[in-house]
Enzyme design. Structure first.
Site, PDB file in Angstrom:
ATOM      1  CE  LYS A 202     -30.983   8.453 -10.444  1.00  0.00           C
ATOM      2  NZ  LYS A 202     -32.051   7.486 -10.679  1.00  0.00           N
ATOM      3  NE  ARG A 212     -27.927   2.069  -7.585  1.00  0.00           N
ATOM      4  CZ  ARG A 212     -26.824   2.365  -8.256  1.00  0.00           C
ATOM      5  NH1 ARG A 212     -25.825   1.511  -8.313  1.00  0.00           N
ATOM      6  NH2 ARG A 212     -26.725   3.517  -8.896  1.00  0.00           N
ATOM      7  CE  LYS A 227     -28.382   2.070 -11.812  1.00  0.00           C
ATOM      8  NZ  LYS A 227     -29.747   2.297 -11.286  1.00  0.00           N
ATOM      9  CE  LYS A 258     -32.251   9.649  -6.949  1.00  0.00           C
ATOM     10  NZ  LYS A 258     -32.955   8.646  -7.692  1.00  0.00           N
ATOM     11  CB  SER A 284     -31.545   5.542   0.170  1.00  0.00           C
ATOM     12  OG  SER A 284     -30.560   5.354  -0.834  1.00  0.00           O
TER      13      SER A 284
HETATM   14  C1  PBG Z   1     -33.185   4.631 -10.294  1.00  0.00           C
HETATM   15  C2  PBG Z   1     -33.397   5.310  -8.997  1.00  0.00           C
HETATM   16  C3  PBG Z   1     -32.460   5.364  -7.974  1.00  0.00           C
HETATM   17  C4  PBG Z   1     -33.029   6.096  -6.957  1.00  0.00           C
HETATM   18  C5  PBG Z   1     -34.324   6.452  -7.337  1.00  0.00           C
HETATM   19  N1  PBG Z   1     -34.530   5.967  -8.627  1.00  0.00           N
HETATM   20  C6  PBG Z   1     -31.140   4.741  -7.803  1.00  0.00           C
HETATM   21  C7  PBG Z   1     -30.225   4.605  -8.924  1.00  0.00           C
HETATM   22  O1  PBG Z   1     -30.118   5.463  -9.793  1.00  0.00           O
HETATM   23  O2  PBG Z   1     -29.558   3.582  -8.942  1.00  0.00           O
HETATM   24  C8  PBG Z   1     -32.321   6.385  -5.687  1.00  0.00           C
HETATM   25  C9  PBG Z   1     -33.101   6.992  -4.601  1.00  0.00           C
HETATM   26  C10 PBG Z   1     -32.453   6.899  -3.281  1.00  0.00           C
HETATM   27  O3  PBG Z   1     -31.267   6.550  -3.146  1.00  0.00           O
HETATM   28  O4  PBG Z   1     -33.150   7.189  -2.319  1.00  0.00           O
HETATM   29  N2  PBG Z   1     -34.121   4.864 -11.265  1.00  0.00           N
END
Ligand code: PBG
Length: 336
Positions: A202, A212, A227, A258, A284
């Site tokens: 990720k 978010r 992050k 991801k 997203s």
């Molecule tokens: C965090 C999490 C995120 C997403 C899924 N779980 C965002 C992040 O790491 O800030 C993002 C999924 C998306 O953007 O569709 N645990």
């Protein structure tokens, strides 16, 4: 008299001449059965559309069940649940994540009761539950998320969700060692049937913005949270493979990359290295980019959606989490 023509033994266009022959020789196919539909759930009475993700909703419990029933009927095998928690239920420790009466445990129970065929995947991370929005416990002394203390909480969260009936727990936090710790705890609690879908690679990505907003872990002073001390550096491919290999060793059932579209090379590379099923999360921001350009009339959003998903499969993903799953399930003209 024959028209003048090139003497060509090979004319690859022969196999592109009609829809039928193109379909016959297609190397990659999308199937509704490969898609996981992400669903947001909140504690309000009715569903509301998410402004930065047109066509995607935060569901009430009741409307969530209707949506799940429809998706199940249309051939979707699995949904991934994400909560939108009101600010007053958040704290610095993400305590609400461990509440067995919380919105996600209640949603899991309800879906497993009403739409029992549908697989339910629950996220394991603290960001929707913490005031600061980090995926784990913030330690002010080290000015960072505390790895081992976070893993302890994630383990409890995973066990609680599995007890409520989640088929998969999906740690999305990127803490070191969490897959192994979760597997061990599940097994010692008699939950050896609960699977782990690991967010293995990720990346620290700008494409999470609309998500978010959706879960309300948004921005601080107009800036999205950084992050980078736990999510991967977008420049690193070997390190992404290392993360995937660690999750495999620690007992993950399915590995995941991801975001998906900007990381097709990572999907391809991990595919070569593991025999486990591989998933990819079209996030997203990938969804929102296609929808927004479509709304402007700048691209055909349906074709772009299909092309983006096909590319993810071609790169080597067996499974795709995508916000297009609902539209694809509903619209037969979307045509795979
Ligand atoms: C965090 C999490 C995120 C997403 C899924 N779980 C965002 C992040 O790491 O800030 C993002 C999924 C998306 O953007 O569709 N645990």
């Amino acid at each position: 008299m024959k028209e003048k023509q090139l003497e060509l033994l090979r004319r690859p266009r022969r196999l592109r001449a009609t829809r039928q022959v193109r379909s016959l020789v297609a190397e990659t196919r999308l199937d509704i059965a490969d898609l996981i539909c992400p669903l947001f759930v909140h504690e309000k009475e009715s569903k509301e559309e998410i402004p930065s993700m047109p066509g995607i909703y935060r569901y009430s419990l009741e409307s969530l069940l209707e949506e799940c029933a429809l998706l199940n009927e249309k051939g979707i095998n699995a949904v991934a649940l994400f909560p939108c928690v009101p600010r007053e239920k958040k704290d610095n420790f993400g305590s609400y994540a461990l509440n067995p009466e919380g919105i996600i445990p209640r949603a899991v129970e309800a879906i497993k009761k009403e739409v029992s065929d549908l697989l339910v995947i629950t996220d394991v991370a603290l960001d929707p539950y913490t005031l600061h929005g980090h995926d784990g416990l913030w330690n002010e002394k080290i000015k960072d998320v505390d790895n081992d203390a976070t893993v302890e909480i994630l383990v409890q969260m995973a066990v609680m969700l599995a007890q409520k009936g989640a088929d998969f727990v999906a740690p999305s936090d990127m803490m070191d060692g969490r897959v192994g710790a979760i597997r061990k705890a599940l097994d010692s609690e008699g939950l050896s049937k609960t699977s782990i879908l690991a967010y293995s690679a990720k990346f620290a990505s700008a494409f999470y913005g609309p998500f978010r907003d959706a879960v309300g872990s948004g921005k601080q002073k107009g800036i999205y949270l950084d992050k980078k001390t736990y999510q991967l550096n977008p420049s690193n491919s070997r390190e992404a493979c290392l993360e995937a290999m660690l999750d495999e060793k620690e007992g993950a059932d399915i590995l995941m990359v991801k975001p998906a579209g900007p990381y097709l090379d990572i999907i391809h590379r991990i595919r070569q290295k593991t025999l486990l099923p591989l998933a990819a999360y079209q996030v997203s921001g990938e969804y929102a980019s296609i929808i927004a350009a479509g709304l402007k009339g700048w691209i055909d959003p349906k074709q772009a959606a299909l092309e983006s998903l096909l590319a993810i499969k071609r790169a080597g993903a067996d499974i795709i989490i995508t916000y297009f799953a609902g539209s694809l399930a509903r619209d037969p003209f979307f045509n795979f």
